[in-house]
Design a protein around this motif. Structure first.
Motif, PDB file in Angstrom:
ATOM      1  N   GLU A 146       0.902  -1.285   0.103  1.00  0.00           N
ATOM      2  CA  GLU A 146      -0.010  -0.105  -0.029  1.00  0.00           C
ATOM      3  C   GLU A 146       1.118   1.300   0.039  1.00  0.00           C
ATOM      4  O   GLU A 146       2.155   1.224   0.257  1.00  0.00           O
ATOM      5  CB  GLU A 146      -0.852  -0.068   1.265  1.00  0.00           C
ATOM      6  N   ARG A 203      -0.493  12.818  -6.713  1.00  0.00           N
ATOM      7  CA  ARG A 203      -1.112  12.373  -7.869  1.00  0.00           C
ATOM      8  C   ARG A 203      -0.141  11.914  -8.799  1.00  0.00           C
ATOM      9  O   ARG A 203      -0.288  10.917  -9.368  1.00  0.00           O
ATOM     10  CB  ARG A 203      -2.437  12.813  -8.508  1.00  0.00           C
ATOM     11  N   PRO A 207      -0.874   7.819  -9.221  1.00  0.00           N
ATOM     12  CA  PRO A 207      -2.172   8.375  -9.908  1.00  0.00           C
ATOM     13  C   PRO A 207      -3.294   7.645  -9.429  1.00  0.00           C
ATOM     14  O   PRO A 207      -4.261   8.709  -9.496  1.00  0.00           O
ATOM     15  CB  PRO A 207      -1.980   7.551 -11.191  1.00  0.00           C
ATOM     16  N   HIS A 208      -3.381   6.772  -8.722  1.00  0.00           N
ATOM     17  CA  HIS A 208      -4.717   6.390  -8.007  1.00  0.00           C
ATOM     18  C   HIS A 208      -5.252   7.075  -6.715  1.00  0.00           C
ATOM     19  O   HIS A 208      -6.091   7.087  -6.118  1.00  0.00           O
ATOM     20  CB  HIS A 208      -4.844   4.903  -7.952  1.00  0.00           C
ATOM     21  N   GLY A 209      -3.943   7.761  -6.306  1.00  0.00           N
ATOM     22  CA  GLY A 209      -4.103   8.547  -4.933  1.00  0.00           C
ATOM     23  C   GLY A 209      -3.611   7.407  -3.653  1.00  0.00           C
ATOM     24  O   GLY A 209      -3.678   6.297  -4.014  1.00  0.00           O
ATOM     25  N   ASP A 211      -3.687   5.077  -0.482  1.00  0.00           N
ATOM     26  CA  ASP A 211      -4.455   4.144   0.204  1.00  0.00           C
ATOM     27  C   ASP A 211      -4.692   4.590   1.387  1.00  0.00           C
ATOM     28  O   ASP A 211      -5.797   4.371   1.900  1.00  0.00           O
ATOM     29  CB  ASP A 211      -3.702   2.690   0.136  1.00  0.00           C
ATOM     30  N   ALA A 230      -6.849   8.491  -2.238  1.00  0.00           N
ATOM     31  CA  ALA A 230      -7.919   7.614  -2.950  1.00  0.00           C
ATOM     32  C   ALA A 230      -9.306   7.945  -2.684  1.00  0.00           C
ATOM     33  O   ALA A 230      -9.575   8.271  -1.361  1.00  0.00           O
ATOM     34  CB  ALA A 230      -7.411   6.067  -3.060  1.00  0.00           C
ATOM     35  N   HIS A 231     -10.208   7.297  -3.332  1.00  0.00           N
ATOM     36  CA  HIS A 231     -11.510   7.922  -2.944  1.00  0.00           C
ATOM     37  C   HIS A 231     -11.915   6.892  -1.806  1.00  0.00           C
ATOM     38  O   HIS A 231     -12.900   7.348  -0.925  1.00  0.00           O
ATOM     39  CB  HIS A 231     -12.610   7.373  -4.223  1.00  0.00           C
TER      40      HIS A 231
END
Length: 304
Positions: A146, A203, A207-209, A211, A230-231
């Motif tokens: 992670e 980012r 890129p996905h942010g 964890d 990440a979202h």
């Protein structure tokens, strides 16, 4: 050093007090070093007067490293001469703090000192280390593979959180001022500068942010850098209260957690950054340096 009324560094004064008494499950520790923490300043200023009973004079200081001088009859964990560290926070403020030649400590607040650390270094481990460990391991449960983003990564808690996460196989990105970037790289983290666009910079690296996100800085950084996560990121803070979906982390003494920190230190996977040392008689100057925030690393009082 004691204070007999609430206030800033100016209320600290030297005092001659009787040797602390010990009970069956306490030991007398001769203190070699005691680290300062922002909580010391807050308590001394009376910030928690409505939550903690206070009996003046008060000896401040929660983080100690020293040598057991007199064990209690029900303390088989330690003997005279044992080198220990401790988080000696009490439920009552009185003459039991670490800025003293000796302190009577409950054995539940102590573990053995890491053999790889000096007393000065080891004294900076308990409070900051427990906070970092409990945030990374318990609150955020950071796992191998992670990415953890640490805001305030070069600070006392942040730098230890970086190392703990790295020891668990995580990738770590840390926000810090430019002057601390080389230090973070040496730890194994990827530094990002505070300020406008920090979320975009993270980012670019992930890129996905991230964890998981740990805020040790406050000042609205979680909101300002929200894009960095990440979202579905897990988010914790030791510095910013009141935000929804943010885990608030408060440290507490846990013998197993502090023991795990000792093991990481002895495995050469955890180091305490010392910024300055002061003798006991200059404890007020040390508090002023802590309040100013200009010292990179822990501020430690050396005793004896």
């Amino acid at each position: 050093m004691v204070y007999r009324r609430y206030g800033g560094p100016e209320v600290l004064e030297p005092a001659e007090l009787p040797e602390p008494k010990t009970h069956v499950d306490t030991v007398l520790v001769r203190v070699k070093a005691a680290a300062l923490n922002p909580a010391d300043l807050a308590l001394q200023a009376g910030a928690l007067d409505d939550a903690l009973e206070t009996y003046f004079p008060v000896i401040p200081g929660w983080d100690i490293a020293g040598v057991v001088e007199r064990p209690g009859p029900a303390t088989p964990e330690f003997s005279a001469g044992s080198e220990v560290i401790g988080y000696v926070r009490g439920d009552v403020q009185r003459t039991h703090g670490g800025l003293a030649e000796c302190v009577a400590a409950d054995v539940r607040t102590l573990v053995r000192k890491p053999g790889t650390m000096s007393f000065t270094q080891a004294s900076g481990l308990p409070l900051a280390g427990l906070t970092a460990y409990q945030a990374v391991v318990h609150a955020l449960n950071v796992q191998q593979g992670e990415t953890l983003l640490v805001h305030g990564a070069a600070g006392g808690v942040g730098s230890l959180a970086v190392q703990i996460a790295l020891s668990r196989g995580a990738r770590v990105i840390g926000t810090a001022s430019e002057r601390d970037h080389e230090y973070l790289r040496a730890l194994g983290a990827e530094p990002v500068t505070y300020g406008c666009g920090v979320g975009d910079h993270v980012r670019e690296l992930v890129p996905h942010g991230a964890d998981a996100v740990l805020d040790t800085y406050g000042h609205g950084v979680l909101t300002a850098a929200a894009r960095a996560a990440a979202h579905d990121a897990r988010v914790a803070s030791i510095a910013d209260a009141g935000l929804t979906d943010v885990l608030r982390v408060f440290s507490r003494m846990d013998n197993a957690d502090l023991g795990a920190l000792v093991e990481l230190a002895e495995a050469d996977r955890l180091h305490v950054r010392i910024g300055a040392t002061y003798p006991l008689e200059r404890a007020a100057d040390a508090q002023r340096a802590l309040a100013a925030g200009d010292v990179a690393g822990k501020i430690v009082i050396t005793i004896g």
